[in-house]
Design a protein around this motif. Structure first.
Motif, mmCIF file in Angstrom:
data_model
loop_
_atom_site.group_PDB
_atom_site.id
_atom_site.type_symbol
_atom_site.label_atom_id
_atom_site.label_comp_id
_atom_site.label_asym_id
_atom_site.label_seq_id
_atom_site.Cartn_x
_atom_site.Cartn_y
_atom_site.Cartn_z
ATOM 1 N N ALA A 1 0.828 -1.211 0.000
ATOM 2 C CA ALA A 1 0.000 0.000 0.000
ATOM 3 C C ALA A 1 0.859 1.256 0.000
ATOM 4 C CB ALA A 1 -0.936 -0.013 1.203
ATOM 5 N N VAL A 2 1.911 1.260 0.809
ATOM 6 C CA VAL A 2 2.780 2.434 0.916
ATOM 7 C C VAL A 2 3.560 2.675 -0.375
ATOM 8 C CG1 VAL A 2 4.829 3.338 2.112
ATOM 9 C CG2 VAL A 2 2.952 2.349 3.426
ATOM 10 N N THR A 3 3.979 1.620 -1.023
ATOM 11 C CA THR A 3 4.777 1.771 -2.250
ATOM 12 C C THR A 3 3.909 1.919 -3.490
ATOM 13 O OG1 THR A 3 4.932 -0.635 -2.506
ATOM 14 C CG2 THR A 3 6.713 0.466 -1.283
ATOM 15 N N GLY A 4 2.574 1.884 -3.325
ATOM 16 C CA GLY A 4 1.670 2.067 -4.458
ATOM 17 C C GLY A 4 1.484 0.825 -5.299
ATOM 18 N N LYS A 5 1.925 -0.295 -4.843
ATOM 19 C CA LYS A 5 1.785 -1.540 -5.594
ATOM 20 C C LYS A 5 0.460 -2.241 -5.324
ATOM 21 C CE LYS A 5 6.713 -2.328 -5.837
ATOM 22 N NZ LYS A 5 7.832 -3.146 -5.396
ATOM 23 N N LEU A 6 -0.318 -1.693 -4.403
ATOM 24 C CA LEU A 6 -1.597 -2.299 -4.062
ATOM 25 C C LEU A 6 -2.711 -1.421 -4.612
ATOM 26 C CD1 LEU A 6 -3.215 -4.453 -2.456
ATOM 27 C CD2 LEU A 6 -3.138 -2.896 -0.515
ATOM 28 N N GLN A 7 -3.500 -1.985 -5.480
ATOM 29 C CA GLN A 7 -4.636 -1.261 -6.038
ATOM 30 C C GLN A 7 -5.831 -1.467 -5.113
ATOM 31 O OE1 GLN A 7 -4.452 0.721 -8.718
ATOM 32 N NE2 GLN A 7 -2.260 0.224 -8.762
ATOM 33 N N ILE A 8 -6.362 -0.337 -4.582
ATOM 34 C CA ILE A 8 -7.515 -0.415 -3.690
ATOM 35 C C ILE A 8 -8.741 0.005 -4.489
ATOM 36 C CG2 ILE A 8 -8.536 0.442 -1.545
ATOM 37 C CD1 ILE A 8 -5.661 0.975 -0.578
ATOM 38 N N PRO A 9 -9.709 -0.907 -4.642
ATOM 39 C CA PRO A 9 -10.917 -0.579 -5.451
ATOM 40 C C PRO A 9 -11.635 0.630 -4.855
ATOM 41 C CG PRO A 9 -10.845 -2.933 -4.904
ATOM 42 C CD PRO A 9 -9.751 -2.263 -4.128
ATOM 43 N N GLY A 10 -12.118 1.527 -5.754
ATOM 44 C CA GLY A 10 -12.885 2.690 -5.313
ATOM 45 C C GLY A 10 -12.017 3.871 -4.911
ATOM 46 N N VAL A 11 -10.706 3.726 -4.937
ATOM 47 C CA VAL A 11 -9.822 4.829 -4.567
ATOM 48 C C VAL A 11 -9.149 5.327 -5.836
ATOM 49 C CG1 VAL A 11 -7.760 5.495 -3.265
ATOM 50 C CG2 VAL A 11 -9.416 3.903 -2.265
#
Length: 123
Positions: free
Chosen positions: A111-121
């Motif tokens: 999440a911190v490195t931007g490698k996690l795609q969070i739906p709706g964000v």
């Protein structure tokens, strides 16, 4: 005070240790289980000045119910079996906790490195 260990081999210690040796009518493991089950009570009632001490005089005053040797052996087998099963479960839970902590850290890192795609964000 009040900690119980059952040893089946020679040992040494660097602290005050009171050792009990079971006689021929008592299964040593049975005695260990008796003392283990009463650890809190032993600590509460042990004589002390600054720390509770389970010395020979105190232990001599304890009364431990003892059924026949055969019944003691059966009780010990059941308790040892239950303890083994409990230890297996404890280890499985510890492994799961460690795995969850690893997954948690991986999610935080992603999440911190931007490698996690969070739906709706929005990116």
């Amino acid at each position: 005070a009040g900690r119980v260990a059952h040893l089946e081999h020679q040992a040494s210690a660097n602290q005050q240790i009171t050792c009990l040796v079971a006689g021929p009518l008592i299964n040593a493991r049975f005695l260990s289980w008796q003392l283990f089950s009463r650890g809190d009570k032993l600590r509460e009632t042990a004589p002390f000045t600054t720390l509770p001490i389970l010395n020979n005089d105190f232990l001599k005053s304890l009364r431990c119910p003892a059924p026949t040797r055969e019944e003691q052996d059966e009780i010990v087998q059941r308790l040892d079996s239950e303890a083994r099963q409990t230890n297996v479960l404890i280890q499985k839970i510890r492994n799961q906790i460690n795995l969850l902590l690893e997954h948690r850290q991986a999610l935080i890192t992603a999440a911190v490195t931007g490698k996690l795609q969070i739906p709706g964000v929005a990116a």
